[in-house]
Design an enzyme around this catalytic site. Sequence first.
Site, mmCIF file in Angstrom:
data_model
loop_
_atom_site.group_PDB
_atom_site.id
_atom_site.type_symbol
_atom_site.label_atom_id
_atom_site.label_comp_id
_atom_site.label_asym_id
_atom_site.label_seq_id
_atom_site.Cartn_x
_atom_site.Cartn_y
_atom_site.Cartn_z
ATOM 1 C CE LYS A 13 -1.986 -1.066 3.766
ATOM 2 N NZ LYS A 13 -1.515 -2.361 4.255
ATOM 3 N NE ARG A 88 -4.978 -1.489 9.341
ATOM 4 C CZ ARG A 88 -3.908 -1.080 8.874
ATOM 5 N NH1 ARG A 88 -4.023 0.413 8.417
ATOM 6 N NH2 ARG A 88 -2.879 -1.808 8.596
ATOM 7 N NE ARG A 127 7.793 -2.712 6.427
ATOM 8 C CZ ARG A 127 6.452 -2.768 6.108
ATOM 9 N NH1 ARG A 127 5.717 -1.923 5.397
ATOM 10 N NH2 ARG A 127 5.677 -3.205 7.283
ATOM 11 N NE ARG A 160 5.989 -0.693 10.258
ATOM 12 C CZ ARG A 160 4.765 -0.585 9.492
ATOM 13 N NH1 ARG A 160 4.938 -0.256 8.431
ATOM 14 N NH2 ARG A 160 3.868 -1.343 9.753
ATOM 15 N NE ARG A 171 1.592 -5.293 10.596
ATOM 16 C CZ ARG A 171 3.116 -5.041 10.193
ATOM 17 N NH1 ARG A 171 3.819 -5.552 10.553
ATOM 18 N NH2 ARG A 171 2.790 -4.302 8.995
HETATM 19 P P1 AP5 Z 1 4.855 -1.497 1.873
HETATM 20 O O1 AP5 Z 1 4.531 -0.785 0.597
HETATM 21 O O2 AP5 Z 1 5.601 -1.203 3.020
HETATM 22 O O3 AP5 Z 1 3.538 -2.616 2.333
HETATM 23 P P2 AP5 Z 1 2.316 -1.735 3.156
HETATM 24 O O4 AP5 Z 1 1.215 -2.318 2.621
HETATM 25 O O5 AP5 Z 1 2.398 -0.155 2.865
HETATM 26 O O6 AP5 Z 1 2.685 -2.300 4.502
HETATM 27 P P3 AP5 Z 1 2.442 -1.977 5.983
HETATM 28 O O7 AP5 Z 1 3.203 -3.038 7.126
HETATM 29 O O8 AP5 Z 1 2.999 -0.527 6.269
HETATM 30 O O9 AP5 Z 1 0.924 -1.870 6.164
HETATM 31 P P4 AP5 Z 1 0.129 -2.276 7.555
HETATM 32 O O10 AP5 Z 1 -1.353 -2.147 6.867
HETATM 33 O O11 AP5 Z 1 0.323 -3.393 8.261
HETATM 34 O O12 AP5 Z 1 0.741 -1.003 8.362
HETATM 35 P P5 AP5 Z 1 0.235 0.562 8.844
HETATM 36 O O13 AP5 Z 1 1.625 1.177 8.837
HETATM 37 O O14 AP5 Z 1 -0.794 0.931 7.775
HETATM 38 O O15 AP5 Z 1 5.505 -2.879 1.339
HETATM 39 C C1 AP5 Z 1 6.190 -3.785 2.037
HETATM 40 C C2 AP5 Z 1 7.501 -4.243 1.754
HETATM 41 O O16 AP5 Z 1 7.511 -4.948 0.406
HETATM 42 C C3 AP5 Z 1 8.460 -3.194 1.625
HETATM 43 O O17 AP5 Z 1 9.766 -3.516 1.832
HETATM 44 C C4 AP5 Z 1 8.522 -2.803 -0.084
HETATM 45 O O18 AP5 Z 1 9.510 -2.163 -0.503
HETATM 46 C C5 AP5 Z 1 8.477 -4.088 -0.447
HETATM 47 N N1 AP5 Z 1 7.577 -4.280 -1.812
HETATM 48 C C6 AP5 Z 1 6.363 -3.857 -2.053
HETATM 49 N N2 AP5 Z 1 5.865 -4.286 -3.389
HETATM 50 C C7 AP5 Z 1 6.968 -5.033 -3.750
HETATM 51 C C8 AP5 Z 1 7.398 -5.791 -5.074
HETATM 52 N N3 AP5 Z 1 6.185 -5.618 -5.849
HETATM 53 N N4 AP5 Z 1 8.381 -6.550 -5.156
HETATM 54 C C9 AP5 Z 1 9.197 -6.326 -4.174
HETATM 55 N N5 AP5 Z 1 9.212 -5.783 -2.943
HETATM 56 C C10 AP5 Z 1 7.954 -5.049 -2.698
HETATM 57 O O19 AP5 Z 1 -0.395 0.120 10.233
HETATM 58 C C11 AP5 Z 1 0.576 -0.153 11.352
HETATM 59 C C12 AP5 Z 1 -0.462 -0.422 12.520
HETATM 60 O O20 AP5 Z 1 -0.839 0.708 12.798
HETATM 61 C C13 AP5 Z 1 -1.581 -1.363 12.457
HETATM 62 O O21 AP5 Z 1 -0.919 -3.001 12.484
HETATM 63 C C14 AP5 Z 1 -2.455 -1.028 13.496
HETATM 64 O O22 AP5 Z 1 -2.077 -1.413 14.661
HETATM 65 C C15 AP5 Z 1 -2.176 0.616 13.435
HETATM 66 N N6 AP5 Z 1 -3.215 1.223 12.365
HETATM 67 C C16 AP5 Z 1 -2.924 1.712 11.205
HETATM 68 N N7 AP5 Z 1 -4.280 2.201 10.634
HETATM 69 C C17 AP5 Z 1 -5.242 1.913 11.399
HETATM 70 C C18 AP5 Z 1 -6.522 1.997 11.342
HETATM 71 N N8 AP5 Z 1 -7.193 2.750 10.448
HETATM 72 N N9 AP5 Z 1 -7.146 1.612 12.366
HETATM 73 C C19 AP5 Z 1 -6.702 1.098 13.774
HETATM 74 N N10 AP5 Z 1 -5.330 0.696 13.513
HETATM 75 C C20 AP5 Z 1 -4.464 1.203 12.698
#
Ligand code: AP5
Length: 218
Positions: A13, A88, A127, A160, A171
């Site tokens: 994402k 979410r 990552r 992280r 997750r």
């Molecule tokens: P990346 O682009 O970083 O993936 P992402 O989907 O953004 O991953 P996140 O882990 O940030 O998502 P998340 O939803 O768990 O975390 P968030 O920060 O929102 O890609 C991942 C890796 O793959 C990278 O290293 C990238 O380089 C690599 N990659 C990507 N595409 C590739 C490809 N095609 N080929 C090779 N490599 C590739 O949330 C964190 C926490 O916050 C949650 O768990 C929750 O506790 C809380 N939170 C956040 N939002 C809410 C909400 N709305 N409500 C309640 N709690 C929330």
Amino acid sequence: MNLIILGAPGSGKGTSATVLREKYSLAHISTGDIFRSNIKNGTPLGVEAKSYIDKGELVPDSLTVSMVEDRLSQDDCKKGYILDGFPRTLAQAEALEEMLAKNNDKIDAVLSIIVDDEIIKDRVGSRRVCEKCGASFNIKFKPTMVPGVCDLCAGNVIQRADDNPETVANRLTTYYKNTQPLIDFYANKGLIVEGNNNVDSNKCIADIENGLKAKGII
Ligand code: AP5
């Protein structure tokens, strides 16, 4: 253009949203990044959010919704935005509907990123992020030029806290239980555009752009 990007943890994402943000001059609103910034600064919101994030659970809707409402009221969102990691839960999606109605605003499309779980576990495990500027790297797929040093700001590049295998498994479980049902919620409104990120980020962006063109959004 107002977009939501939906997908499992580590599905890409943030990677996809960053490309779209630059290309279409959108405000990029990542709830995960806002929580991490609050944790880093030791704010009351950060202290509370950390207790959930460290376990791979969702931060309560009440905290998350008011944080997003405040962010969406800022001037940079007027030119269009991409919501990354919000909504979410169904309650968050319904709260967003209310916010949009109040502001005479609408979501144009919901981008659904598709990746297999095994690929996710591998990518998230490798990552790394800059603790100073938040830039994202990957020791297998997008390494820094100097190991452990950010290419952009020379900050420390670290893993992280929620990227360990146990928290990633939680997750994913949380995602399938709470967030995946939103795909049907938005499909019923005809808003879903899919991007397959199993192989190549460029292909994922091409899928998304083709879907947005087919809907006449770009
Ligand atoms: P990346 O682009 O970083 O993936 P992402 O989907 O953004 O991953 P996140 O882990 O940030 O998502 P998340 O939803 O768990 O975390 P968030 O920060 O929102 O890609 C991942 C890796 O793959 C990278 O290293 C990238 O380089 C690599 N990659 C990507 N595409 C590739 C490809 N095609 N080929 C090779 N490599 C590739 O949330 C964190 C926490 O916050 C949650 O768990 C929750 O506790 C809380 N939170 C956040 N939002 C809410 C909400 N709305 N409500 C309640 N709690 C929330």
